[in-house]
Scaffold this active site. Structure first.
Site, PDB file in Angstrom:
ATOM      1  N   ASP A  92       0.822  -1.207   0.000  1.00 17.65           N
ATOM      2  CA  ASP A  92       0.000   0.000   0.000  1.00 17.65           C
ATOM      3  C   ASP A  92       0.857   1.258   0.000  1.00 17.65           C
ATOM      4  OD1 ASP A  92      -2.057   1.765   0.153  1.00 17.65           O
ATOM      5  OD2 ASP A  92      -2.786   1.132   2.115  1.00 17.65           O
ATOM      6  N   ASP A 275      -1.824   5.424  -6.252  1.00 17.95           N
ATOM      7  CA  ASP A 275      -2.154   4.601  -5.087  1.00 17.95           C
ATOM      8  C   ASP A 275      -2.317   3.137  -5.473  1.00 17.95           C
ATOM      9  OD1 ASP A 275      -3.010   3.708  -2.591  1.00 17.95           O
ATOM     10  OD2 ASP A 275      -5.082   4.352  -2.912  1.00 17.95           O
TER      11      ASP A 275
END
Length: 396
Positions: A92, A275
Site C-alpha cells: 500500500d 495509489d
C-alpha cells in the site's frame, strides 16, 4: 494505502529472486482472485477510500463504518519474528503503517518487543486497532529488518483474504496513529531498510500486470531501486505535488487528459495521487462526466457504480491520454474495460461491458482530483522515489 471491502484490488504473494546488502531487492507478486462475493461493491469502496484520503490529510474522521466488502489487493509475503511467521500483506503506497493479524494472528517470538503504545489506523472502508511491537521483519532471505514497528491488529474491519498491510507511503502518514505518543512518526520498512544498510536508495519500483489466470505471479516489487528488465525506454519523473492534500501522499500533477483527439477530460494542470491500494482509475465527477459523454451510449450503472458501454461502442473506444511530466501515457480500450470473461469474478452481469474508469465522488478543485490506481499501473511501471521526492512512470 488504505481500503478493502470488496476484494477488488489484486493480491500478491511474493517470493524473492535476488537480494544482496546495499543493493536492491526484487520480489515477484501473485495476484489472487477472491470469490465474487468479495468483489461486489468495489467502486463504492474505492470512492470511500478516496474520500477518506482527502479527509485524513485534513484532520478528518479516524474511524469508518464496517462493511462486508473486501478488495482484491496486491500482497507480498512478509516474515515477522524469529523464526519468522509469514503473512500475506497488502502493498500500500497510500499508507505507511505495517501491521498483521487481520487473517493470521500475530505470533510473538524472542524478537518481539512491546512498546507500550496503542496503534489505530483507518483506511476509508476499514480500520485496525491494537498494540505496537518492534520486531524482526524478513522481506526476503537475507533481507531482514530489525526493530521494525509492527501493529498487532486486535480489532479490525474490511480486510477479507489478507493478513494486514505493509505500508510504503510517506512516513508523515504515520503521525497520530500511536497513543499516547500521538506526535511520534513511525519509520516505515523503507526508512529502516535504508538506515540499516539493506538498501542504498529509498526507492520502490512497482510492476503490475493484467492477470491471465486466477492465481497469477504477474507483478514484482523492487526495494531500493528499479529493475530495468521490467520496463522499456526511459522513466518519466515528476515531482511530488505541492498541492494539498494530494501532496500528503504520493501525489502528482497531471497537466491535462484527453479522450481521443477531440475530447478534453482534464483541461488544466491538476493534482491527484498514485495509489496501489485503489483498484480503479478515479476521476473527479466533472472530469468523469466529460469522459462518459464522449463514449456513445455509455452510462453509469447505479447498481455497481461502474460505467457500462454498449456492444456497438466497444470497438470504437479511443485512447484515454494523461500528460504527466511532459510525457503522454495512454490507456487503450483494453486498459479502460473489464474483460467480459472476468465479469463473473467481479460479481457483474455476465453479458455487459463495464469500464475501469469511474468517478471520484467529488468535483474537481479540492486538491485531490484523481486517483491513478492499480489498473493504470498494470500498464505502466511505477517508481516511488523518496530520496528525490518524485514519482516515475515508464512503458512496459
Amino acid at each position: 494505502m488504505q481500503s478493502f471491502s470488496v476484494l477488488l484490488r489484486a493480491v500478491l504473494l511474493a517470493t524473492v529472486t535476488s537480494v544482496s546488502a546495499s543493493s536492491f531487492l526484487r520480489i515477484p507478486l501473485t495476484k489472487l482472485v477472491p470469490p465474487s462475493s468479495y468483489l461486489a461493491g468495489l467502486p463504492d469502496a474505492d470512492r470511500a477510500r478516496a474520500a477518506f484520503l482527502k479527509n485524513y490529510a485534513s484532520g478528518g474522521p479516524t474511524t469508518v463504518p464496517a462493511s462486508n466488502l473486501a478488495y482484491v489487493q496486491y500482497t507480498t509475503s512478509v516474515g515477522v519474528g524469529s523464526p519468522p511467521t509469514y503473512y500475506n500483506l497488502v502493498v500500500d503506497t497510500g499508507s505507511s503503517n505495517t501491521f498483521v493479524g487481520t487473517g493470521k494472528t500475530y505470533v510473538q517470538t524472542s524478537t518481539s518487543i512491546f512498546t507500550g503504545e496503542d496503534v489505530n489506523v483507518t483506511y476509508g472502508t476499514g480500520y485496525f486497532s491494537g498494540l505496537e511491537y518492534l520486531d524482526q521483519v524478513t522481506l526476503a532471505p537475507g533481507f531482514v529488518i530489525t526493530n521494525q514497528s509492527i501493529g498487532d491488529a486486535l480489532s479490525y474491519a474490511d480486510f477479507e483474504g489478507v493478513d494486514g498491510i505493509v505500508g510504503v507511503g510517506p512516513v508523515i502518514l504515520t503521525e497520530g496513529t500511536l497513543s499516547p505518543s500521538t506526535d511520534e512518526l513511525i519509520p516505515t520498512v523503507m526508512n529502516n531498510a535504508l538506515s540499516q544498510g539493506l538498501i542504498t536508495e529509498e526507492i520502490l519500483g512497482v510492476s503490475f500486470a493484467p492477470a491471465t489466470s486466477y492465481n497469477d505471479t504477474n507483478g514484482a516489487l523492487t526495494y531500493g531501486g528499479i529493475d530495468s528488465s521490467l520496463y522499456t525506454g526511459e522513466i518519466t519523473y515528476t515531482p511530488v505535488t505541492a498541492t494539498y492534500p494530494a501532496g500528503y501522499y504520493w501525489g502528482v500533477n497531471v497537466t491535462d487528459a484527453t479522450y481521443g483527439s477531440a475530447t478534453t477530460v482534464i483541461p488544466t494542470s491538476t493534482a491527484g495521487i498514485v495509489d496501489t491500494g485503489t483498484t480503479l482509475i478515479l476521476l473527479a465527477d466533472n472530469f468523469f462526466e466529460s469522459y462518459l459523454r464522449a463514449i456513445p451510449g455509455a452510462k453509469l450503472d447505479e447498481s455497481t457504480g461502474l460505467m457500462t458501454v454498449p456492444e456497438s461502442s466497444v470497438s470504437k473506444i479511443e485512447p484515454l491520454n494523461f500528460t504527466i511530466g511532459g510525457t503522454v501515457f495512454s490507456l487503450d480500450a483494453a486498459a479502460q474495460l473489464i474483460p467480459i470473461d472476468q465479469n463473473t469474478a467481479w460479481g457483474l452481469s455476465a453479458d455487459t461491458q463495464y469500464g475501469l474508469v469511474s468517478y471520484l465522488g467529488t468535483n474537481s478543485g479540492e486538491g485531490l482530483d484523481f486517483i491513478i490506481g492499480q489498473k493504470f499501473m498494470e500498464k505502466y511501471y511505477a517508481v516511488f522515489d523518496t530520496d528525490s521526492n518524485r514519482v516515475g512512470f515508464a512503458y512496459t
